[in-house]
Design an enzyme around this catalytic site. Structure first.
Site, PDB file in Angstrom:
ATOM      1  N   ARG A   1      -9.430   1.080   8.562  1.00 25.12           N
ATOM      2  CA  ARG A   1      -8.996  -0.180   9.315  1.00 25.12           C
ATOM      3  C   ARG A   1     -10.289  -0.793   9.887  1.00 25.12           C
ATOM      4  O   ARG A   1     -10.090  -2.207  10.356  1.00 25.12           O
ATOM      5  CB  ARG A   1      -7.771   0.023  10.123  1.00 25.12           C
ATOM      6  CG  ARG A   1      -6.348  -0.402   9.296  1.00 25.12           C
ATOM      7  CD  ARG A   1      -5.346  -0.315  10.385  1.00 25.12           C
ATOM      8  NE  ARG A   1      -4.365  -1.074   9.760  1.00 25.12           N
ATOM      9  CZ  ARG A   1      -3.047  -0.410   9.345  1.00 25.12           C
ATOM     10  NH1 ARG A   1      -3.163   0.964   9.106  1.00 25.12           N
ATOM     11  NH2 ARG A   1      -1.967  -1.044   9.220  1.00 25.12           N
TER      12      ARG A   1
ATOM     13  N   ARG B   1      11.904  -5.410   4.864  1.00 26.47           N
ATOM     14  CA  ARG B   1      11.910  -4.205   4.498  1.00 26.47           C
ATOM     15  C   ARG B   1      12.510  -2.974   5.176  1.00 26.47           C
ATOM     16  O   ARG B   1      12.572  -3.189   6.516  1.00 26.47           O
ATOM     17  CB  ARG B   1      10.557  -3.715   3.986  1.00 26.47           C
ATOM     18  CG  ARG B   1       9.546  -3.473   5.281  1.00 26.47           C
ATOM     19  CD  ARG B   1       8.148  -3.302   4.657  1.00 26.47           C
ATOM     20  NE  ARG B   1       7.191  -2.990   5.879  1.00 26.47           N
ATOM     21  CZ  ARG B   1       5.915  -2.788   5.840  1.00 26.47           C
ATOM     22  NH1 ARG B   1       5.393  -2.837   4.572  1.00 26.47           N
ATOM     23  NH2 ARG B   1       5.174  -2.412   6.528  1.00 26.47           N
TER      24      ARG B   1
ATOM     25  N   ARG C   1      -0.494  -8.309  13.686  1.00 22.90           N
ATOM     26  CA  ARG C   1      -1.025  -7.253  12.810  1.00 22.90           C
ATOM     27  C   ARG C   1      -1.835  -7.948  11.963  1.00 22.90           C
ATOM     28  O   ARG C   1      -2.818  -7.303  11.330  1.00 22.90           O
ATOM     29  CB  ARG C   1       0.053  -6.400  12.057  1.00 22.90           C
ATOM     30  CG  ARG C   1       0.624  -5.430  12.950  1.00 22.90           C
ATOM     31  CD  ARG C   1       2.108  -5.135  12.598  1.00 22.90           C
ATOM     32  NE  ARG C   1       2.036  -4.177  11.455  1.00 22.90           N
ATOM     33  CZ  ARG C   1       3.053  -4.208  10.505  1.00 22.90           C
ATOM     34  NH1 ARG C   1       4.099  -4.539  10.827  1.00 22.90           N
ATOM     35  NH2 ARG C   1       3.084  -3.378   9.460  1.00 22.90           N
TER      36      ARG C   1
ATOM     37  N   ARG D   1      11.363  -0.422  10.569  1.00 20.51           N
ATOM     38  CA  ARG D   1      10.108  -0.294  11.756  1.00 20.51           C
ATOM     39  C   ARG D   1      10.377  -1.174  12.758  1.00 20.51           C
ATOM     40  O   ARG D   1      10.573  -2.175  12.502  1.00 20.51           O
ATOM     41  CB  ARG D   1       8.758  -0.303  10.699  1.00 20.51           C
ATOM     42  CG  ARG D   1       8.493   0.915   9.863  1.00 20.51           C
ATOM     43  CD  ARG D   1       7.450   0.463   9.200  1.00 20.51           C
ATOM     44  NE  ARG D   1       5.947   0.119   9.787  1.00 20.51           N
ATOM     45  CZ  ARG D   1       4.719  -0.019   9.401  1.00 20.51           C
ATOM     46  NH1 ARG D   1       4.670   0.405   8.221  1.00 20.51           N
ATOM     47  NH2 ARG D   1       3.900  -0.432  10.051  1.00 20.51           N
TER      48      ARG D   1
ATOM     49  N   LYS E   1       0.727  -1.260  -0.030  1.00 28.24           N
ATOM     50  CA  LYS E   1      -0.089   0.128  -0.041  1.00 28.24           C
ATOM     51  C   LYS E   1       0.826   1.290  -0.099  1.00 28.24           C
ATOM     52  O   LYS E   1       0.699   2.016  -0.725  1.00 28.24           O
ATOM     53  CB  LYS E   1      -1.080  -0.089   1.142  1.00 28.24           C
ATOM     54  CG  LYS E   1      -1.907  -1.122   1.240  1.00 28.24           C
ATOM     55  CD  LYS E   1      -2.926  -0.967   2.504  1.00 28.24           C
ATOM     56  CE  LYS E   1      -2.024  -1.132   3.812  1.00 28.24           C
ATOM     57  NZ  LYS E   1      -1.499  -2.262   4.320  1.00 28.24           N
TER      58      LYS E   1
HETATM   59  P1  AMP Z   1       0.735   1.062   8.881  1.00 27.72           P
HETATM   60  O1  AMP Z   1       1.952   1.926   8.614  1.00 27.72           O
HETATM   61  O2  AMP Z   1      -0.647   1.367   8.234  1.00 27.72           O
HETATM   62  O3  AMP Z   1       1.020  -0.551   9.010  1.00 27.72           O
HETATM   63  O4  AMP Z   1       0.269   1.255  10.507  1.00 27.72           O
HETATM   64  C1  AMP Z   1       0.994   0.536  11.586  1.00 27.72           C
HETATM   65  C2  AMP Z   1       0.264   0.801  13.054  1.00 27.72           C
HETATM   66  O5  AMP Z   1      -0.263   1.687  13.101  1.00 27.72           O
HETATM   67  C3  AMP Z   1      -0.838  -0.319  12.746  1.00 27.72           C
HETATM   68  O6  AMP Z   1      -0.404  -1.630  13.161  1.00 27.72           O
HETATM   69  C4  AMP Z   1      -1.719   0.089  13.794  1.00 27.72           C
HETATM   70  O7  AMP Z   1      -1.307  -0.186  15.295  1.00 27.72           O
HETATM   71  C5  AMP Z   1      -1.715   1.711  13.805  1.00 27.72           C
HETATM   72  N1  AMP Z   1      -2.423   2.223  12.838  1.00 27.72           N
HETATM   73  C6  AMP Z   1      -2.466   2.834  11.455  1.00 27.72           C
HETATM   74  N2  AMP Z   1      -3.384   3.022  10.990  1.00 27.72           N
HETATM   75  C7  AMP Z   1      -4.562   2.845  11.760  1.00 27.72           C
HETATM   76  C8  AMP Z   1      -5.946   2.829  11.656  1.00 27.72           C
HETATM   77  N3  AMP Z   1      -6.388   3.524  10.696  1.00 27.72           N
HETATM   78  N4  AMP Z   1      -6.588   2.411  12.810  1.00 27.72           N
HETATM   79  C9  AMP Z   1      -6.114   2.110  13.955  1.00 27.72           C
HETATM   80  N5  AMP Z   1      -4.689   1.836  13.945  1.00 27.72           N
HETATM   81  C10 AMP Z   1      -3.955   2.361  13.056  1.00 27.72           C
END
Ligand code: AMP
Length: 218
Positions: A88, A127, A172, A161, A13
């Site tokens: 989400r 990554r 996740r 990360r 994404k």
């Molecule tokens: P990402 O970078 O999109 O993989 O997000 C990393 C982490 O941030 C996720 O595993 C969640 O803990 C938190 N997070 C990101 N976006 C959301 C969302 N829309 N709702 C809830 N938690 C989020």
């Protein structure tokens, strides 16, 4: 054009959202990046986000919805945006429709990057990104042209990360399966859902996304 990119962690994404900016000037709105900025700032929200993210769980809907509501008001979003990592949950999806609807707007398309779950752990654990400009790389699939030097800005510092480890990734994936995948039928019922093969080569995924955009624009 207002797009949503959906798919489990590691589906691509973020990479595709950056390409959508390069090609179509659609601003990438990543709630994960916003939360990582809070963590880096050491704010109270950042401290909570750090705990939740490292556990592979989701932040509460009201906090995330508030962040997005504020962000989409900014001037740079006027030409359109691509939501990466939001919504989400069903609550977030409905809140998004409401906030856009109040201004006479709507989501134009939802693109699901479809991937094999088994491939995700390998994709994610390899990554990393340039610490300076954020360009994404991978130990196996996308190495910089010159080892240790960012192709885009020449920096030699890179970051990984903290939540990209096998244990957190499993949590996740559970969050994705239980809380995020159930919103796919919501968008399918609205006729907005387009599926793209996220296992294809990066450039082929980009081409397939462009084809969806072209279709939606006509
Ligand atoms: P990402 O970078 O999109 O993989 O997000 C990393 C982490 O941030 C996720 O595993 C969640 O803990 C938190 N997070 C990101 N976006 C959301 C969302 N829309 N709702 C809830 N938690 C989020």
């Amino acid at each position: 054009m207002k797009l949503i990119l959906l798919g489990p962690p590691g589906a691509g994404k973020g990479t595709q959202a950056k390409r959508l900016y390069d090609r179509h000037k659609l601003v990438q709105l990543s709630t994960g990046d916003m939360l990582r900025a809070e963590v880096a700032s050491g704010s109270a929200l950042g401290q909570e986000a750090k705990r939740v993210m490292e556990a592979g769980q989701l932040m509460p809907d009201d906090i995330i919805i508030g962040m997005i509501a504020k962000r989409i008001e900014a001037d740079d979003c006027r030409n359109g945006f691509v939501l990466d990592g939001f919504p989400r949950t069903e609550g977030q999806a409905k809140a998004l429709d409401k906030m856009l609807g109040e201004k006479g707007g709507k989501i134009d398309a939802v693109i699901e990057l479809v991937v094999d779950e088994e491939a995700l752990i390998e994709r994610i654990s390899g990554r990393y990104a340039c610490a300076k400009c954020g360009a994404g790389y991978h130990d196996t699939f996308q190495r910089p042209k010159k080892d240790g030097v960012c192709d885009v800005c020449g920096s030699t510092e890179f970051v990984r990360r903290k939540d990209d480890n096998a244990e957190t990734v499993k949590a996740r994936l559970v969050s994705y399966r239980e809380q995020t995948a159930p919103i796919l039928p919501y968008y399918r019922a609205k006729g907005l859902l387009h599926q793209v093969d996220g296992m294809a080569d990066l450039d082929d995924v980009t081409t397939a996304i462009d084809a969806v955009l072209a279709k939606v624009r006509t």
